[in-house]
Design a protein around this motif. Structure first.
Motif: not given
Length: 68
Positions: A57-59, A64-65
């Motif tokens: 999820d962090s990846f 996306q950022g």
């Protein structure tokens, strides 16, 4: 020929109750150890799966950022 004088097959002696009880205790202890190890493995697997999901999820958030 007398049947009592010929060579006999030696029968294994029946186990003494104490030896049989000790063997049963060992078997039981081994089974309990196996069950406990299995439970620990499942617990570890669950923790590792959750950690992997968090990292994924962090990846995804990072991708996306940086893609914007």
């Amino acid at each position: 020929m007398d049947p009592g004088t010929g060579p006999r097959k030696e029968r294994p002696k029946p186990r003494e109750p104490a030896a049989r009880l000790e063997k049963a205790k060992q078997r039981s202890a081994q089974q309990e150890l196996k069950q406990r190890q299995r439970a620990e493995i499942y617990a570890l697997n669950r923790v590792m799966t959750e950690l992997e999901q968090q990292q994924f999820d962090s990846f995804c958030k990072q991708m996306q950022g940086s893609g914007e």
